[in-house]
Enzyme design. Structure first.
Site, PDB file in Angstrom:
ATOM      1  N   TYR A  23       0.817  -1.221   0.000  1.00  0.00           N
ATOM      2  CA  TYR A  23       0.000   0.000   0.000  1.00  0.00           C
ATOM      3  C   TYR A  23       0.847   1.266   0.000  1.00  0.00           C
ATOM      4  O   TYR A  23       0.314   2.356  -0.087  1.00  0.00           O
ATOM      5  CB  TYR A  23      -0.902   0.022   1.237  1.00  0.00           C
ATOM      6  CG  TYR A  23      -0.111  -0.124   2.517  1.00  0.00           C
ATOM      7  CD1 TYR A  23       0.508   0.962   3.116  1.00  0.00           C
ATOM      8  CD2 TYR A  23       0.080  -1.377   3.083  1.00  0.00           C
ATOM      9  CE1 TYR A  23       1.279   0.821   4.251  1.00  0.00           C
ATOM     10  CE2 TYR A  23       0.839  -1.538   4.225  1.00  0.00           C
ATOM     11  CZ  TYR A  23       1.439  -0.440   4.796  1.00  0.00           C
ATOM     12  OH  TYR A  23       2.211  -0.590   5.914  1.00  0.00           O
ATOM     13  N   GLY A  24       2.176   1.143   0.103  1.00  0.00           N
ATOM     14  CA  GLY A  24       3.026   2.323   0.252  1.00  0.00           C
ATOM     15  C   GLY A  24       4.213   2.319  -0.685  1.00  0.00           C
ATOM     16  O   GLY A  24       4.063   2.241  -1.905  1.00  0.00           O
ATOM     17  N   THR A  25       5.400   2.371  -0.106  1.00  0.00           N
ATOM     18  CA  THR A  25       6.621   2.562  -0.901  1.00  0.00           C
ATOM     19  C   THR A  25       7.004   1.350  -1.733  1.00  0.00           C
ATOM     20  O   THR A  25       7.878   1.465  -2.592  1.00  0.00           O
ATOM     21  CB  THR A  25       7.802   2.954   0.004  1.00  0.00           C
ATOM     22  OG1 THR A  25       8.072   1.885   0.914  1.00  0.00           O
ATOM     23  CG2 THR A  25       7.511   4.250   0.750  1.00  0.00           C
ATOM     24  N   LEU A  26       6.356   0.198  -1.526  1.00  0.00           N
ATOM     25  CA  LEU A  26       6.636  -0.976  -2.366  1.00  0.00           C
ATOM     26  C   LEU A  26       5.834  -0.960  -3.672  1.00  0.00           C
ATOM     27  O   LEU A  26       6.114  -1.736  -4.583  1.00  0.00           O
ATOM     28  CB  LEU A  26       6.354  -2.273  -1.602  1.00  0.00           C
ATOM     29  CG  LEU A  26       7.374  -2.630  -0.528  1.00  0.00           C
ATOM     30  CD1 LEU A  26       6.859  -3.769   0.341  1.00  0.00           C
ATOM     31  CD2 LEU A  26       8.710  -2.994  -1.145  1.00  0.00           C
ATOM     32  N   GLU A  98      10.945  -4.525   5.845  1.00  0.00           N
ATOM     33  CA  GLU A  98       9.918  -3.958   6.717  1.00  0.00           C
ATOM     34  C   GLU A  98      10.268  -4.053   8.205  1.00  0.00           C
ATOM     35  O   GLU A  98       9.511  -3.584   9.045  1.00  0.00           O
ATOM     36  CB  GLU A  98       8.564  -4.628   6.455  1.00  0.00           C
ATOM     37  CG  GLU A  98       8.080  -4.478   5.022  1.00  0.00           C
ATOM     38  CD  GLU A  98       7.750  -3.052   4.610  1.00  0.00           C
ATOM     39  OE1 GLU A  98       7.897  -2.113   5.422  1.00  0.00           O
ATOM     40  OE2 GLU A  98       7.320  -2.863   3.462  1.00  0.00           O
TER      41      GLU A  98
END
Length: 182
Positions: A23-26, A98
């Site tokens: 949902y983010g930087t990936l 993570e």
């Protein structure tokens, strides 16, 4: 005997991938997507599609504009992201990024679907660790995002460019104890 070995082989194949909701930087176009690209090239991940959480969850930005999904179902919005089928080796690399062993994030179940009324998929997502998740929610005024976009990512600071004299958990504690900027 041949009939008995086939289902076991099929079962093994099915259990070797984990559906991971990012949902983010990936996500594609964001700073840590290079890891996903490496995993895809190595055959350790494949893109499934754009998905959204079945239930509302808070998605907030923490220190350095780092995105965090908070395991507080029923709060926030349904969150958009990308779903990947990931091998055990790929999941291990994602866990390292993570910081799951360092208490940064926890990989936990989440139900996602590609759209309204479409079939749900059982997946896992990286949530902010429970030791600070509620503090992040309060620090963000109990307001969340439905997606981490380029707008939210403006100001994101890569790990190597952050102060090296503090751990990430110390940086989070400082962030949550500071007053929110309006």
């Amino acid at each position: 005997m041949g009939a008995d070995t086939m289902p076991m082989a099929e079962k093994k194949t099915k259990t070797t991938t984990t559906m991971v909701f990012t949902y983010g930087t990936l996500k594609r176009g964001f700073s840590n997507h290079g890891l996903i690209e490496d995993l895809v090239r190595a055959g350790d991940a494949s893109y499934v599609g754009a998905f959204r959480t079945r239930d509302p969850y808070p998605l907030v930005c923490g220190p350095y504009r780092v995105p965090f999904l908070l395991n507080l179902p029923g709060s926030g919005d349904r969150v958009w992201g990308e779903l990947y089928a990931v091998s055990p080796r790929g999941v291990s690399r994602m866990d390292e990024l993570e910081g799951t062993r360092r208490g940064h994030y926890e990989r936990l179940p989440v139900a996602v679907a590609p759209g309204e009324g479409e079939e749900e998929v059982a997946a896992e997502a990286y949530y902010a660790h429970r030791s600070y998740a509620e503090d992040l929610w309060r620090r963000n005024g109990k307001r969340g995002l439905s997606a981490y976009s380029e707008r939210e990512a403006r100001g994101y600071v890569k790990r190597k460019e952050r102060p090296q004299d503090l751990t990430f958990l110390q940086q989070i504690r400082i962030f949550v104890s500071s007053s929110a900027a309006n």
